[in-house]
Write a protein that holds these residues in place. Structure first.
Motif, PDB file in Angstrom:
ATOM      1  N   HIS A   1       0.814  -0.991  -0.075  1.00 23.62           N
ATOM      2  CA  HIS A   1       0.115   0.109  -0.071  1.00 23.62           C
ATOM      3  C   HIS A   1       0.775   1.256  -0.048  1.00 23.62           C
ATOM      4  O   HIS A   1       0.309   2.178  -0.374  1.00 23.62           O
ATOM      5  N   VAL A   2       2.150   1.129   0.669  1.00 21.31           N
ATOM      6  CA  VAL A   2       3.023   2.329   0.416  1.00 21.31           C
ATOM      7  C   VAL A   2       3.491   2.476  -0.944  1.00 21.31           C
ATOM      8  O   VAL A   2       3.684   3.744  -1.544  1.00 21.31           O
ATOM      9  N   LYS A   3       3.864   1.240  -1.403  1.00 19.74           N
ATOM     10  CA  LYS A   3       4.391   1.445  -2.896  1.00 19.74           C
ATOM     11  C   LYS A   3       3.536   2.079  -3.936  1.00 19.74           C
ATOM     12  O   LYS A   3       3.703   2.836  -4.749  1.00 19.74           O
ATOM     13  N   LEU A   4       1.938   1.792  -3.603  1.00 21.79           N
ATOM     14  CA  LEU A   4       1.055   2.400  -4.560  1.00 21.79           C
ATOM     15  C   LEU A   4       0.571   3.638  -4.205  1.00 21.79           C
ATOM     16  O   LEU A   4      -0.293   4.161  -4.810  1.00 21.79           O
ATOM     17  N   SER A   5       0.935   4.301  -3.134  1.00 20.18           N
ATOM     18  CA  SER A   5       0.505   5.404  -2.749  1.00 20.18           C
ATOM     19  C   SER A   5       1.347   6.711  -3.591  1.00 20.18           C
ATOM     20  O   SER A   5       2.458   7.128  -3.250  1.00 20.18           O
ATOM     21  N   ILE A   6       0.739   7.233  -4.518  1.00 24.82           N
ATOM     22  CA  ILE A   6       1.337   8.149  -5.476  1.00 24.82           C
ATOM     23  C   ILE A   6       1.666   9.595  -4.704  1.00 24.82           C
ATOM     24  O   ILE A   6       0.514  10.038  -4.090  1.00 24.82           O
ATOM     25  N   PRO A   7       2.712   9.976  -4.538  1.00 21.67           N
ATOM     26  CA  PRO A   7       2.981  11.339  -3.989  1.00 21.67           C
ATOM     27  C   PRO A   7       2.397  12.572  -4.480  1.00 21.67           C
ATOM     28  O   PRO A   7       1.998  12.348  -5.576  1.00 21.67           O
TER      29      PRO A   7
ATOM     30  N   CYS B   1       1.205   8.938 -12.499  1.00 23.57           N
ATOM     31  CA  CYS B   1       1.489   7.583 -12.867  1.00 23.57           C
ATOM     32  C   CYS B   1       1.022   7.455 -14.184  1.00 23.57           C
ATOM     33  O   CYS B   1      -0.231   7.083 -14.332  1.00 23.57           O
ATOM     34  N   ARG B   2       1.662   7.372 -15.242  1.00 22.05           N
ATOM     35  CA  ARG B   2       1.051   7.304 -16.709  1.00 22.05           C
ATOM     36  C   ARG B   2       0.962   5.444 -17.137  1.00 22.05           C
ATOM     37  O   ARG B   2      -0.114   5.267 -17.767  1.00 22.05           O
ATOM     38  N   TYR B   3       2.043   4.745 -16.703  1.00 21.26           N
ATOM     39  CA  TYR B   3       1.954   3.605 -17.189  1.00 21.26           C
ATOM     40  C   TYR B   3       2.298   2.740 -16.109  1.00 21.26           C
ATOM     41  O   TYR B   3       2.938   2.991 -15.103  1.00 21.26           O
ATOM     42  N   LEU B   4       1.389   1.522 -16.034  1.00 25.95           N
ATOM     43  CA  LEU B   4       1.682   0.514 -15.123  1.00 25.95           C
ATOM     44  C   LEU B   4       2.406  -0.700 -15.947  1.00 25.95           C
ATOM     45  O   LEU B   4       1.996  -1.229 -16.745  1.00 25.95           O
ATOM     46  N   LEU B   5       3.625  -1.083 -15.219  1.00 26.62           N
ATOM     47  CA  LEU B   5       4.388  -2.107 -15.757  1.00 26.62           C
ATOM     48  C   LEU B   5       4.432  -3.464 -14.859  1.00 26.62           C
ATOM     49  O   LEU B   5       4.702  -3.154 -13.937  1.00 26.62           O
ATOM     50  N   LEU B   6       3.791  -4.622 -15.299  1.00 20.26           N
ATOM     51  CA  LEU B   6       3.948  -5.736 -14.539  1.00 20.26           C
ATOM     52  C   LEU B   6       5.280  -6.590 -15.070  1.00 20.26           C
ATOM     53  O   LEU B   6       5.227  -6.849 -16.250  1.00 20.26           O
ATOM     54  N   ASN B   7       5.954  -6.853 -14.153  1.00 16.82           N
ATOM     55  CA  ASN B   7       7.152  -7.587 -14.383  1.00 16.82           C
ATOM     56  C   ASN B   7       7.036  -9.077 -14.366  1.00 16.82           C
ATOM     57  O   ASN B   7       7.186  -9.654 -13.081  1.00 16.82           O
ATOM     58  N   GLY B   8       6.826  -9.748 -15.379  1.00 21.54           N
ATOM     59  CA  GLY B   8       6.586 -11.058 -15.656  1.00 21.54           C
ATOM     60  C   GLY B   8       7.876 -11.880 -16.208  1.00 21.54           C
ATOM     61  O   GLY B   8       7.599 -12.855 -16.726  1.00 21.54           O
ATOM     62  N   CYS B   9       8.922 -11.089 -16.368  1.00 20.24           N
ATOM     63  CA  CYS B   9      10.018 -11.556 -16.977  1.00 20.24           C
ATOM     64  C   CYS B   9      10.555 -12.964 -16.072  1.00 20.24           C
ATOM     65  O   CYS B   9      10.948 -13.722 -16.994  1.00 20.24           O
ATOM     66  N   GLU B  10      10.882 -12.806 -14.775  1.00 21.14           N
ATOM     67  CA  GLU B  10      11.516 -14.091 -14.054  1.00 21.14           C
ATOM     68  C   GLU B  10      12.747 -14.406 -14.757  1.00 21.14           C
ATOM     69  O   GLU B  10      12.879 -15.565 -14.976  1.00 21.14           O
TER      70      GLU B  10
ATOM     71  N   VAL C   1      -3.401   3.891  -9.007  1.00 21.33           N
ATOM     72  CA  VAL C   1      -2.312   4.803  -9.435  1.00 21.33           C
ATOM     73  C   VAL C   1      -2.564   5.711 -10.657  1.00 21.33           C
ATOM     74  O   VAL C   1      -2.053   6.750 -10.972  1.00 21.33           O
ATOM     75  N   GLY C   2      -4.002   5.471 -11.322  1.00 22.08           N
ATOM     76  CA  GLY C   2      -4.502   6.523 -12.249  1.00 22.08           C
ATOM     77  C   GLY C   2      -3.730   6.196 -13.448  1.00 22.08           C
ATOM     78  O   GLY C   2      -3.614   7.201 -14.217  1.00 22.08           O
TER      79      GLY C   2
END
Length: 229
Positions: free
Chosen positions: A154-160, A165-174, A204-205
Motif C-alpha cells: 500500500h505504501v508502494k502504491l501511494s502516489i506522492p 503515474c502514466r504507465y503501469l508495468l507488470l514484471n513477468g520476466c522472471e 495509481v491512475g
C-alpha cells in the motif's frame, strides 16, 4: 483496460556483454502450483517487513482460524498479519528471525482435527471504492513486496502528491535461473493477474498497463493475451 503484451518474434533486441547463465527452467516450468502440507507448529513473526512491526490481536490460549487477522498494522509502513492455520495460540514470545536476532512472534499449534479449509471472503466492490479505501484494504490484507525488504504494497502504491503515474508495468520476466513461480502464476491464473492489474491501475491512475514476459514463457504469453482481450 488497455493491456499491452509482447508478440513472439524470431529475433529480439539485446545488448552486448553481461552475464547470460543457463536458466534451468525446464525442471519446474511445467509443474502446477501445489499447496504445501500443514505442519504442527507455526511461528508468525510480528516483524515481517520493513517498517513498524504489527501489533498482536490475540493472546495465549486463544483459538484462531485460518485466514483470521491476528495482528494489526503498527503504523503507516506496516501491515496486518493473518493466521496460516486453524489452531491454538500457545505462546507469544521472542523467537529467532530469518533476518537475524529475535523478534516478537505468535506461536500457533495446528488443530489436528481441523480440515484447514479457508473460507474465502466475498469479492470487494473495488470499482465503486475510493482509492483511500482500496489502499486500506491492501494494508489490512497484509500484502508486501517479495524483495529483501518486503516493502508494504500500500505504501508502494501511494502516489506522492503532485506526481502522476502514466504507465503501469507488470514484471513477468522472471529472468533468475530455476525460478518459475511467475511463469506458473500467469499460466494458471491469468485472469487473477489481470484483475490485480485493473485494481492497481485504478489506484495509481495509470493510462495503460504493460506486461513484460520473457520469450521462454510462450504458454504464459498466450494465456495472458487470451484473457486480456
Amino acid at each position: 483496460m488497455t493491456v499491452t503484451l509482447p508478440i513472439l518474434h524470431s529475433h529480439y533486441h539485446t545488448f552486448r556483454h553481461g552475464v547470460h547463465p543457463k536458466d534451468f527452467k525446464e525442471y519446474t516450468h511445467h509443474l502446477p502450483i501445489q499447496q504445501m502440507t500443514f505442519g504442527e507448529l507455526f511461528i508468525i513473526p510480528l516483524s515481517q517487513h520493513i517498517g513498524a512491526p504489527a501489533k498482536s490481536l490475540v493472546k495465549q490460549g486463544d483459538r484462531v482460524f485460518r485466514g483470521q487477522k491476528i495482528a494489526e498494522p503498527g503504523g503507516f509502513v506496516s501491515v496486518a498479519h493473518h493466521s496460516p492455520v486453524t489452531g491454538k495460540v500457545v505462546d507469544i514470545d521472542f523467537f529467532d528471525h530469518p533476518g537475524g536476532g529475535k523478534v516478537e512472534s505468535i506461536l500457533i499449534e495446528a488443530d489436528p482435527l481441523s480440515d484447514q479449509r479457508f473460507k474465502p471472503l466475498p469479492p470487494l466492490p473495488w470499482e465503486d471504492m475510493e482509492v483511500r479505501e482500496l489502499l486500506q484494504q491492501i494494508q489490512h490484507a497484509g500484502l508486501v513486496g517479495l524483495g529483501g525488504a518486503a516493502f508494504p504494497t500500500h505504501v508502494k502504491l501511494s502516489i506522492p502528491k503532485g506526481k502522476v503515474c502514466r504507465y503501469l508495468l507488470l514484471n513477468g520476466c522472471e529472468c533468475e535461473p530455476f525460478l518459475t513461480s511467475d511463469h506458473r502464476l500467469m499460466s494458471e491464473y491469468p485472469e487473477k493477474v489481470l484483475l490485480g492489474a485493473k485494481v492497481i491501475k485504478k489506484i495509481v491512475g495509470a493510462e495503460k498497463v504493460f506486461v513484460g514476459v520473457e520469450a521462454n514463457k510462450p504458454d504464459a504469453i498466450v494465456k495472458m493475451q487470451e484473457k486480456a482481450k
